[in-house]
Design a protein around this motif. Structure first.
Motif, short mmCIF file in Angstrom:
data_model
loop_
_atom_site.label_atom_id
_atom_site.label_comp_id
_atom_site.label_asym_id
_atom_site.label_seq_id
_atom_site.Cartn_x
_atom_site.Cartn_y
_atom_site.Cartn_z
N ILE A 1 0.86 -1.18 0.00
CA ILE A 1 0.00 0.00 0.00
C ILE A 1 0.89 1.23 0.00
O ILE A 1 1.70 1.43 0.91
N PHE A 2 0.74 2.04 -1.03
CA PHE A 2 1.52 3.26 -1.17
C PHE A 2 0.74 4.46 -0.64
O PHE A 2 -0.49 4.50 -0.70
N LEU A 3 1.49 5.46 -0.19
CA LEU A 3 0.93 6.78 0.07
C LEU A 3 1.34 7.67 -1.09
O LEU A 3 2.52 7.75 -1.43
N LEU B 1 -5.95 3.51 8.59
CA LEU B 1 -5.47 3.44 9.97
C LEU B 1 -3.95 3.57 10.03
O LEU B 1 -3.41 4.16 10.98
N ALA B 2 -3.25 3.04 9.03
CA ALA B 2 -1.80 3.20 8.98
C ALA B 2 -1.43 4.67 8.75
O ALA B 2 -0.45 5.17 9.33
N LEU B 3 -2.21 5.35 7.94
CA LEU B 3 -1.97 6.78 7.70
C LEU B 3 -2.07 7.56 9.01
O LEU B 3 -1.19 8.37 9.33
N VAL B 4 -3.14 7.33 9.76
CA VAL B 4 -3.34 8.04 11.02
C VAL B 4 -2.21 7.72 12.00
O VAL B 4 -1.68 8.61 12.68
N ALA B 5 -1.81 6.44 12.05
CA ALA B 5 -0.72 6.05 12.95
C ALA B 5 0.58 6.73 12.55
O ALA B 5 1.35 7.18 13.41
N ALA B 6 0.85 6.82 11.25
CA ALA B 6 2.08 7.46 10.78
C ALA B 6 2.08 8.95 11.09
O ALA B 6 3.10 9.51 11.50
N GLU B 7 0.92 9.59 10.90
CA GLU B 7 0.82 11.03 11.19
C GLU B 7 1.06 11.31 12.68
O GLU B 7 1.68 12.31 13.04
N ARG B 8 0.59 10.43 13.54
CA ARG B 8 0.72 10.62 14.98
C ARG B 8 2.07 10.14 15.49
O ARG B 8 2.43 10.42 16.63
N GLY B 9 2.79 9.41 14.66
CA GLY B 9 4.10 8.90 15.04
C GLY B 9 5.20 9.83 14.55
O GLY B 9 5.24 11.00 14.90
#
Length: 208
Positions: free
Chosen positions: A128-130, A180-188
């Motif tokens: 999965i790419f961003l 959910l990975a996007l949100v985790a990455a933003e908060r990390g």
């Protein structure tokens, strides 16, 4: 203790392929268990896939909605598609899917996450790419057919997608994992700390 998946392969005494389809097949293996016994394992053999979480400047995710016959539902998804050629560069495939399904291109690409969709019954691996810095693609739109001919395209705020995921209203694997990975990455550590677009992918090796 390091929490990470590791390669391992148990002995296979026999293997058959009772079904071959256009893109996937079914394989039956006789696998030797740790106690020395044998067990039959049936699973789908899959070429692998890519998916694209395309995030625009307003914090909205580009999603598509199409009918999925196996589950008899019309699902909201992120653009995705098969790796059509063995060893195909997944970034090239992701660019193609974003263009074909949404007529959009992106200037910034990173790896969001890698997943096995259903490892108990299928060997499908998905990267999965961003994708960011979105713009309308040049040239004519790709000619679609079958389910894609009836596909809808929308841009939805991340928070609305998260609500839908947690409420049980959105079910597509790549959308759920990607959002959910996007949100985790933003908060990390932030989105710029994600792996580069050409990061190695042991599940589906490719030539950069």
């Amino acid at each position: 203790m390091t929490i990470e998946d590791t390669p391992e392969e148990w002995e296979i005494r026999a293997t058959t392929t009772p079904f071959r389809g256009a893109k996937t097949s079914v394989r039956t293996d006789r696998v030797v268990m740790p106690d020395g016994s044998e067990a039959t394992r049936d699973y789908q053999v899959h070429p692998g896939s890519v998916a694209v979480l395309a995030l625009d400047e307003e914090g909205r995710v580009l999603v598509v909605r199409q009918y999925r016959h196996p589950v008899r539902e019309r699902l909201w998804e992120i653009p995705a598609g098969l790796l059509d050629v063995p060893g195909e560069n997944p970034l090239h495939a992701a660019r193609r899917e974003l263009y074909e399904e949404a007529h959009v291109e992106a200037g910034d690409w990173r790896v969001l996450t890698d997943v096995y969709t259903t490892p108990g019954g299928c060997d499908e691996a998905v990267r999965i790419f961003l994708a960011r810095d979105l713009s309308e693609a040049e040239g004519e739109r790709f000619a679609v057919e079958h389910e894609e001919a009836d596909m809808e395209v929308a841009r939805v705020p991340v928070a609305e997608l998260v609500r839908g995921v947690l409420a049980g209203d959105l079910h597509n694997n790549c959308l759920v994992v990607g959002v959910l990975a996007l949100v985790a990455a933003e908060r990390g550590e932030g989105l710029d700390a994600l792996r580069p677009a050409l990061a190695p992918w042991p599940a589906r090796p490719f030539v950069a």
